[in-house]
Write a protein that holds these residues in place. Structure first.
Motif, mmCIF file in Angstrom:
data_model
loop_
_atom_site.group_PDB
_atom_site.id
_atom_site.type_symbol
_atom_site.label_atom_id
_atom_site.label_comp_id
_atom_site.label_asym_id
_atom_site.label_seq_id
_atom_site.Cartn_x
_atom_site.Cartn_y
_atom_site.Cartn_z
ATOM 1 N N ALA A 9 11.136 -8.914 -6.664
ATOM 2 C CA ALA A 9 11.322 -10.056 -7.573
ATOM 3 C C ALA A 9 10.238 -11.113 -7.348
ATOM 4 C CB ALA A 9 12.715 -10.664 -7.384
ATOM 5 N N GLU A 10 9.725 -11.153 -6.102
ATOM 6 C CA GLU A 10 8.502 -11.943 -5.877
ATOM 7 C C GLU A 10 7.385 -11.041 -6.409
ATOM 8 O OE1 GLU A 10 8.108 -12.193 -1.674
ATOM 9 O OE2 GLU A 10 10.151 -12.908 -1.383
ATOM 10 N N ASP A 11 6.252 -11.565 -6.687
ATOM 11 C CA ASP A 11 5.187 -10.678 -7.156
ATOM 12 C C ASP A 11 4.539 -10.018 -5.948
ATOM 13 O OD1 ASP A 11 3.559 -9.367 -8.852
ATOM 14 O OD2 ASP A 11 2.328 -11.092 -9.412
ATOM 15 N N VAL A 12 4.563 -8.685 -5.893
ATOM 16 C CA VAL A 12 3.917 -8.030 -4.745
ATOM 17 C C VAL A 12 2.537 -7.482 -5.107
ATOM 18 C CG1 VAL A 12 6.056 -7.410 -3.553
ATOM 19 C CG2 VAL A 12 5.053 -5.810 -5.188
ATOM 20 N N ARG A 13 2.122 -7.670 -6.353
ATOM 21 C CA ARG A 13 0.811 -7.155 -6.772
ATOM 22 C C ARG A 13 -0.278 -7.723 -5.854
ATOM 23 N NH1 ARG A 13 -0.275 -4.295 -10.920
ATOM 24 N NH2 ARG A 13 1.822 -4.735 -11.681
ATOM 25 N N GLY A 14 -1.091 -6.826 -5.323
ATOM 26 C CA GLY A 14 -2.184 -7.276 -4.474
ATOM 27 C C GLY A 14 -1.761 -7.638 -3.059
ATOM 28 N N ARG A 15 -0.462 -7.483 -2.755
ATOM 29 C CA ARG A 15 -0.025 -7.769 -1.382
ATOM 30 C C ARG A 15 0.032 -6.478 -0.584
ATOM 31 N NH1 ARG A 15 5.428 -11.210 -1.410
ATOM 32 N NH2 ARG A 15 5.223 -11.177 0.857
ATOM 33 N N ARG A 16 -0.253 -6.588 0.709
ATOM 34 C CA ARG A 16 -0.101 -5.415 1.579
ATOM 35 C C ARG A 16 1.296 -5.428 2.164
ATOM 36 N NH1 ARG A 16 -5.646 -5.599 3.728
ATOM 37 N NH2 ARG A 16 -4.861 -6.601 5.613
ATOM 38 N N LEU A 48 7.148 0.318 -4.779
ATOM 39 C CA LEU A 48 6.150 -0.662 -4.328
ATOM 40 C C LEU A 48 4.791 -0.414 -4.959
ATOM 41 C CD1 LEU A 48 7.233 -0.880 -0.594
ATOM 42 C CD2 LEU A 48 7.006 -2.850 -2.130
ATOM 43 N N THR A 49 4.378 0.852 -5.028
ATOM 44 C CA THR A 49 3.052 1.109 -5.601
ATOM 45 C C THR A 49 3.058 0.784 -7.094
ATOM 46 O OG1 THR A 49 3.592 3.449 -5.900
ATOM 47 C CG2 THR A 49 2.346 2.864 -3.932
ATOM 48 N N GLU A 50 4.165 1.112 -7.766
ATOM 49 C CA GLU A 50 4.231 0.804 -9.201
ATOM 50 C C GLU A 50 4.202 -0.695 -9.456
ATOM 51 O OE1 GLU A 50 7.577 3.068 -10.650
ATOM 52 O OE2 GLU A 50 6.438 4.947 -10.441
ATOM 53 N N ALA A 51 4.672 -1.454 -8.473
ATOM 54 C CA ALA A 51 4.626 -2.914 -8.604
ATOM 55 C C ALA A 51 3.264 -3.466 -8.182
ATOM 56 C CB ALA A 51 5.741 -3.543 -7.783
ATOM 57 N N GLY A 52 2.352 -2.564 -7.783
ATOM 58 C CA GLY A 52 0.985 -3.012 -7.487
ATOM 59 C C GLY A 52 0.729 -3.401 -6.048
ATOM 60 N N ALA A 53 1.677 -3.095 -5.152
ATOM 61 C CA ALA A 53 1.448 -3.402 -3.738
ATOM 62 C C ALA A 53 0.540 -2.349 -3.117
ATOM 63 C CB ALA A 53 2.780 -3.434 -2.986
ATOM 64 N N ALA A 54 -0.176 -2.738 -2.075
ATOM 65 C CA ALA A 54 -0.899 -1.774 -1.245
ATOM 66 C C ALA A 54 0.042 -1.421 -0.098
ATOM 67 C CB ALA A 54 -2.185 -2.399 -0.714
ATOM 68 N N VAL A 55 0.429 -0.146 -0.026
ATOM 69 C CA VAL A 55 1.520 0.246 0.864
ATOM 70 C C VAL A 55 0.978 0.908 2.133
ATOM 71 C CG1 VAL A 55 3.607 1.665 1.093
ATOM 72 C CG2 VAL A 55 3.083 0.525 -1.086
ATOM 73 N N LEU A 109 -7.753 -0.521 1.328
ATOM 74 C CA LEU A 109 -6.665 0.032 0.508
ATOM 75 C C LEU A 109 -6.543 -0.715 -0.822
ATOM 76 C CD1 LEU A 109 -4.494 2.239 0.874
ATOM 77 C CD2 LEU A 109 -2.957 0.445 1.703
ATOM 78 N N ALA A 110 -6.581 0.051 -1.916
ATOM 79 C CA ALA A 110 -6.506 -0.564 -3.252
ATOM 80 C C ALA A 110 -5.061 -0.929 -3.588
ATOM 81 C CB ALA A 110 -7.037 0.424 -4.292
ATOM 82 N N ASP A 111 -4.888 -1.840 -4.515
ATOM 83 C CA ASP A 111 -3.536 -2.169 -5.001
ATOM 84 C C ASP A 111 -2.932 -0.902 -5.605
ATOM 85 O OD1 ASP A 111 -4.318 -4.649 -4.291
ATOM 86 O OD2 ASP A 111 -4.462 -5.449 -6.334
ATOM 87 N N GLY A 112 -1.667 -0.658 -5.320
ATOM 88 C CA GLY A 112 -0.996 0.528 -5.855
ATOM 89 C C GLY A 112 -1.281 1.793 -5.076
ATOM 90 N N ALA A 113 -2.065 1.687 -3.993
ATOM 91 C CA ALA A 113 -2.375 2.876 -3.191
ATOM 92 C C ALA A 113 -1.534 2.895 -1.915
ATOM 93 C CB ALA A 113 -3.858 2.908 -2.847
ATOM 94 N N VAL A 114 -1.529 4.071 -1.253
ATOM 95 C CA VAL A 114 -0.721 4.269 -0.048
ATOM 96 C C VAL A 114 -1.609 4.750 1.089
ATOM 97 C CG1 VAL A 114 1.254 5.499 0.952
ATOM 98 C CG2 VAL A 114 1.210 5.036 -1.497
ATOM 99 N N ALA A 115 -1.396 4.208 2.276
ATOM 100 C CA ALA A 115 -2.045 4.736 3.475
ATOM 101 C C ALA A 115 -0.985 4.942 4.547
ATOM 102 C CB ALA A 115 -3.112 3.782 3.985
ATOM 103 N N LEU A 116 -1.288 5.857 5.453
ATOM 104 C CA LEU A 116 -0.355 6.185 6.532
ATOM 105 C C LEU A 116 -1.057 5.915 7.860
ATOM 106 C CD1 LEU A 116 2.349 7.604 7.355
ATOM 107 C CD2 LEU A 116 1.175 9.791 7.014
ATOM 108 N N LEU A 117 -0.347 5.211 8.747
ATOM 109 C CA LEU A 117 -0.881 5.029 10.103
ATOM 110 C C LEU A 117 -0.563 6.283 10.912
ATOM 111 C CD1 LEU A 117 0.367 1.363 10.752
ATOM 112 C CD2 LEU A 117 -1.849 2.122 9.806
ATOM 113 N N GLU A 118 -1.377 6.576 11.912
ATOM 114 C CA GLU A 118 -1.112 7.759 12.752
ATOM 115 C C GLU A 118 0.192 7.531 13.533
ATOM 116 O OE1 GLU A 118 -0.791 10.800 13.343
ATOM 117 O OE2 GLU A 118 -2.901 11.407 13.448
#
Ligand code: ADP
Ligand code: MG
Length: 403
Positions: A9-16, A48-55, A109-118
């Motif tokens: 409900a807060e804007d997560v676009r562009g947030r990690r 989260l990715t659909e809302a534009g967050a970098a996950v 990491l781009a907005d809407g993209a996903v990365a995994l830590l080891e």
């Protein structure tokens, strides 16, 4: 408790956003044997990715002993997660947990993209007994993102850096999987529709004693199979015959008295197997026989419940309105000892009851035996966490989100 929807409900676009997921899948020869937990993590990640967050996903695999262990790298998980997300490529995997590679990975990491830590357990501070050490790792994890979503239900009973401490350092909320799991478990502990039948199996009584004690006053019937039934059978046989009658089956001798007390207190609620499948070795080609449950010869071990027991348990399950099942009825991994688990699973699926399956091996059994997952109301991703919840324990990873 704040939920993912509150965060969205807060804007997560562009947030990690840092997501603790439970991606601890069984591996066989380096390949993923059951991807149920990865699939269960998708709803939160895609929202989260659909809302534009970098996950940025943090997860563990197995129990690495002394730092990084290539055999427990999350690489196969990154590959499968990429497939399931429809990326056409593996999810970007950092080579470390919070080091240079992790920092570079999240920065790019781009907005809407996903990365995994080891594998977060490559860092011994994750599971350290020392609050300060866990706190230090949590600080580094928190530095990678601006918000935290706790979605690894299978680890919420652990006071670990990526579950507990990090939630204190970032604005935090529960992910969809955690919310769904808690909703179901609350239905079981609240005022479940009756008859309420619990089926327990698996290997050890000692793992499940606390949950048996907690559930006995609440259930109408407790069906006991799996390796744990032999300690109960011994408790039943010894006073009558002076022999435990379970041959070389799994037996926790130090718990026989406790099982005896539970049987005495339970006023007939505990139902044990009438017959069992036995063999001399735990082997795919072993000669298997069916014998009465308390008459296992020396040199033979009970490795599954027998056909009469499957019918008896099935009759109880057919009457049930609510069912919780934890722990396979036998060594389902081997074909000669899989029929009991299959029979009970089919009886639960066919019962029309509100049915919950808890426990990693039980969930894996449902899928490996080719049963229809949709026939169960809920298949939990967290064995230990669901048992601790049902025991009435406070789960640190949940308490920290409520605090
Ligand atoms: P879950 O993960 O569902 O909670 P557990 O980890 O307690 O279940 O137990 C699962 C294991 O129990 C399986 O690997 C299965 O082979 C084993 N098991 C079940 N019945 C027996 C038995 N009679 N003797 C030995 N092991 C058994
Ligand atoms: Mg298990």
């Amino acid at each position: 408790m704040r939920t993912l929807d509150d965060l969205l409900a807060e804007d997560v676009r562009g947030r990690r956003v840092l997501v603790r997921a439970d991606l601890n899948v069984p591996l066989e020869g380096g390949a993923i044997a059951d991807d149920g937990r990865i699939r269960a993590s998708l709803p939160t990640i895609t929202k989260l990715t659909e809302a534009g967050a970098a996950v940025v996903v943090v997860a563990h695999l197995g129990r690495p002993k002394n730092g990084p262990d290539p055999a427990l790298s999350l690489r196969p998980v990154a590959l499968r997660l990429g497939e399931l997300l429809g990326l056409g490529a593996p999810v970007a995997l950092a080579e470390d947990v919070t080091g240079r590679s992790a920092q570079a990975t999240v920065e790019g990491l781009a907005d809407g993209a996903v990365a995994l830590l080891e594998n977060v357990r490559f860092d011994p501070r994750e599971t350290s007994k020392d609050d300060a050490e866990r706190g230090a790792l949590a600080e580094e994890l928190a530095g990678l993102a601006g918000a935290f979503v706790s979605d690894g239900f299978g680890v919420v009973h652990r006071r670990q850096a990526s579950v507990y401490e990090v939630a204190k350092l970032l604005p935090s909320c529960a992910g969809d999987l955690v919310v769904a799991e808690l909703d179901v478990l609350r239905r079981l502990t609240g005022d479940p529709e009756r008859p309420y039948v619990v089926v327990l199996g698996g290997s050890k009584v000692s793992d499940k004693l606390a949950v048996i004690e907690a559930l006995l006053p609440k259930v109408d019937t407790l069906l006991v199979g799996g390796g744990m039934c032999f300690t109960f059978l011994a408790a039943l046989n010894l006073p009558e015959t002076g022999r435990h009658g379970v041959g070389g089956s799994l037996l926790e001798a130090d718990l026989v008295d406790t099982c005896r007390r539970l049987l005495d207190d339970a006023a007939g609620k505990i139902v044990l197997p009438d017959d069992v499948v036995i063999a001399q070795q735990l082997d795919e080609d072993a000669e298997a026989r069916v014998v009465p449950a308390g008459e296992i010869p020396d040199g033979w071990k009970g490795l599954d419940i027998g056909p009469a027991t499957v019918r008896g348990f099935g009759a109880e399950l057919a009457k049930a309105a609510t069912v919780f099942w934890n722990g396979p009825m036998g060594v389902f991994e081997l074909a000669p000892f899989a029929a009991g688990t299959r029979g009970v699973a089919e009886a639960i699926a066919g019962s029309g009851a509100f049915s919950v399956v808890g426990g990693g091996d039980s969930a894996a059994a449902v899928r490996q035996l080719g049963l229809d997952e949709g026939a169960f109301a809920h298949i939990s991703t967290g064995g230990g966490a669901s048992l601790e919840f049902l025991e009435g324990k406070q789960l640190p990873g949940i308490a920290v989100l409520e605090g």
